[in-house]
Scaffold this motif. Structure first.
Motif, PDB file in Angstrom:
ATOM      1  N   LEU A 186     -22.108 -12.289   7.711  1.00  0.00           N
ATOM      2  CA  LEU A 186     -23.310 -12.714   6.980  1.00  0.00           C
ATOM      3  C   LEU A 186     -23.702 -11.709   5.906  1.00  0.00           C
ATOM      4  O   LEU A 186     -24.078 -12.084   4.791  1.00  0.00           O
ATOM      5  N   LEU A 195     -31.220 -16.294   0.617  1.00  0.00           N
ATOM      6  CA  LEU A 195     -30.768 -16.920   1.853  1.00  0.00           C
ATOM      7  C   LEU A 195     -30.203 -18.314   1.586  1.00  0.00           C
ATOM      8  O   LEU A 195     -29.185 -18.714   2.161  1.00  0.00           O
ATOM      9  N   ALA A 199     -26.431 -19.453   2.327  1.00  0.00           N
ATOM     10  CA  ALA A 199     -26.171 -20.581   3.226  1.00  0.00           C
ATOM     11  C   ALA A 199     -25.177 -21.551   2.608  1.00  0.00           C
ATOM     12  O   ALA A 199     -24.261 -22.029   3.290  1.00  0.00           O
ATOM     13  N   ARG A 200     -25.350 -21.847   1.318  1.00  0.00           N
ATOM     14  CA  ARG A 200     -24.427 -22.781   0.654  1.00  0.00           C
ATOM     15  C   ARG A 200     -22.999 -22.221   0.637  1.00  0.00           C
ATOM     16  O   ARG A 200     -22.029 -22.935   0.889  1.00  0.00           O
ATOM     17  N   GLU A 203     -21.495 -22.279   4.226  1.00  0.00           N
ATOM     18  CA  GLU A 203     -21.164 -23.652   4.603  1.00  0.00           C
ATOM     19  C   GLU A 203     -19.851 -24.089   3.952  1.00  0.00           C
ATOM     20  O   GLU A 203     -19.014 -24.742   4.582  1.00  0.00           O
ATOM     21  N   LEU A 225     -28.013 -20.040  10.187  1.00  0.00           N
ATOM     22  CA  LEU A 225     -28.388 -20.287   8.789  1.00  0.00           C
ATOM     23  C   LEU A 225     -29.183 -21.573   8.650  1.00  0.00           C
ATOM     24  O   LEU A 225     -30.121 -21.651   7.858  1.00  0.00           O
ATOM     25  N   ALA A 226     -28.830 -22.592   9.424  1.00  0.00           N
ATOM     26  CA  ALA A 226     -29.589 -23.845   9.361  1.00  0.00           C
ATOM     27  C   ALA A 226     -31.031 -23.600   9.778  1.00  0.00           C
ATOM     28  O   ALA A 226     -31.969 -24.130   9.166  1.00  0.00           O
ATOM     29  N   TRP A 228     -32.695 -20.696   9.619  1.00  0.00           N
ATOM     30  CA  TRP A 228     -33.377 -19.866   8.628  1.00  0.00           C
ATOM     31  C   TRP A 228     -33.801 -20.665   7.405  1.00  0.00           C
ATOM     32  O   TRP A 228     -34.918 -20.559   6.936  1.00  0.00           O
ATOM     33  N   THR A 229     -32.864 -21.426   6.865  1.00  0.00           N
ATOM     34  CA  THR A 229     -33.177 -22.133   5.624  1.00  0.00           C
ATOM     35  C   THR A 229     -34.219 -23.211   5.838  1.00  0.00           C
ATOM     36  O   THR A 229     -35.081 -23.435   4.991  1.00  0.00           O
TER      37      THR A 229
END
Length: 347
Positions: A186, A195, A199-200, A203, A225-226, A228-229
């Motif tokens: 990460l 963030l 994340a993108r 993914e 990440l899901a 967090w975002t």
């Protein structure tokens, strides 16, 4: 809420309506026919004035709280006045300088936002509100530490030195993996990115099979990440200052209304949702009394304006909330100027 067009009113009805509204906004009390016929009032007999007041009441613009207590504007009447009759009083050069100086004081942006909320409260004599910009910092490091069998402590360190801790609830099978490997991955992908950007990227790498993570680590990263975002996009931060201003002498005679308003302000998520409508409209919004369901019981008004960064993008909303008898002519331009000043400070 529909108000009759101003053109539907005769000149004398329009003048009496204006005097009633201005008198009520100044005093907070209903205005009677004797006051309207007094010095500086209209050149009509009290009987003629009462006839016009009755007409305005029938049209839904005025109301009589008691049989002989005079008239006060309804929410529809205030809306007509604000939209079609009000003459705004622009801030003086001294007031503008004071606003810019206070917002521009050195220090972190969080302090400027708090100062702005307090400033709005001072200027309006009501409560000031500022919604914090949804600006994600760029990350320098991410670390993960197991707290127990189902929770992970995520520590996000921004390039600006700010540190944010978040607790993630994850299934036990995800925590059996190497947290160190997930943290290193990460940090490598998040460094220098927000963030959402990280994340993108993560993914895309996981979906394409390019990541060197084992299956359990991939699951941990994806779930984390899901969380967090989603969390970042759904947590508006609202700063409210000056609630004590709502407890004036007039308010004490209607303590239930004030208690209802203070309860509403405690529900910051609902207030934030209301302010979001000003962001979406990208223009000044004025909500009067029952026009908004949130404050219909407390009979309160909200004046809200978005503020923008140097690129003209709306980054937050600020405003004031108080009784419907706010001094709209003064407060509306004050809120507008404060929004523009804060936008310059945000940069």
């Amino acid at each position: 809420m529909n108000s009759p067009p101003l053109t539907d009113l005769s000149d004398r009805a329009r003048e009496i309506f204006r005097l009633v509204v201005e008198g009520y906004l100044e005093s907070g009390s209903p205005v009677g026919s004797k006051a309207l016929a007094g010095e500086g009032g209209v050149n009509l007999s009290p009987a003629s004035i009462r006839s016009v007041l009755a007409e305005l009441e029938q049209r839904g613009l005025l109301a009589a709280p008691h049989t002989s207590a005079g008239r006060m504007p309804t929410d529809s009447g205030l809306r007509l006045f604000v939209d079609a009759m009000m003459q705004v009083a622009e801030p003086t050069a001294q007031e503008r300088a004071a606003i810019e100086q206070r917002i521009g004081e050195p220090g972190p942006i969080e302090r400027a936002l708090e100062q702005t909320s307090a400033l709005l409260s001072d200027l309006s004599g009501a409560a000031g509100m500022v919604m914090v910009p949804r600006r994600e910092p760029r990350l320098a490091q991410v670390s993960l530490t197991a707290l127990d069998a189902n929770r992970v402590l995520a520590v996000l360190v921004g390039e600006d030195g700010n540190v944010e801790n978040r607790i993630l609830a994850l299934p036990a099978e995800a925590l059996g993996t190497s947290l160190e490997q997930a943290s290193n991955f990460l940090t490598a992908k998040a460094e220098g990115r927000t963030l959402a950007e990280a994340a993108r990227l993560v993914e895309q790498e996981i979906a394409s099979g390019r990541s060197a993570l084992d299956e359990a680590s991939r699951d941990l990263v994806a779930r984390g990440l899901a969380t967090w975002t989603e969390d970042a996009s759904n947590r508006p931060v609202l700063i409210v200052r000056g609630q004590a201003n709502l407890l004036d002498e007039t308010a004490l005679s209607d303590i239930e209304r004030v208690r209802s308003l203070l309860d509403d302000l405690e529900n910051k998520q609902s207030v934030s949702s209301l302010l979001e409508s000003a962001r979406e409209a990208e223009a000044m919004r004025i909500f009067i009394g029952s026009e908004n369901r949130l404050f219909s019981l407390s009979g309160s008004s909200v004046i809200a304006s978005p503020y923008r960064d140097r690129d003209g993008k709306v980054v937050g909303v600020l405003g004031v909330i108080g009784p419907t008898r706010l001094n709209y002519a003064r407060v509306v331009p004050m809120v507008d100027f404060t929004a523009r000043s804060l936008g310059k400070r945000i940069g």
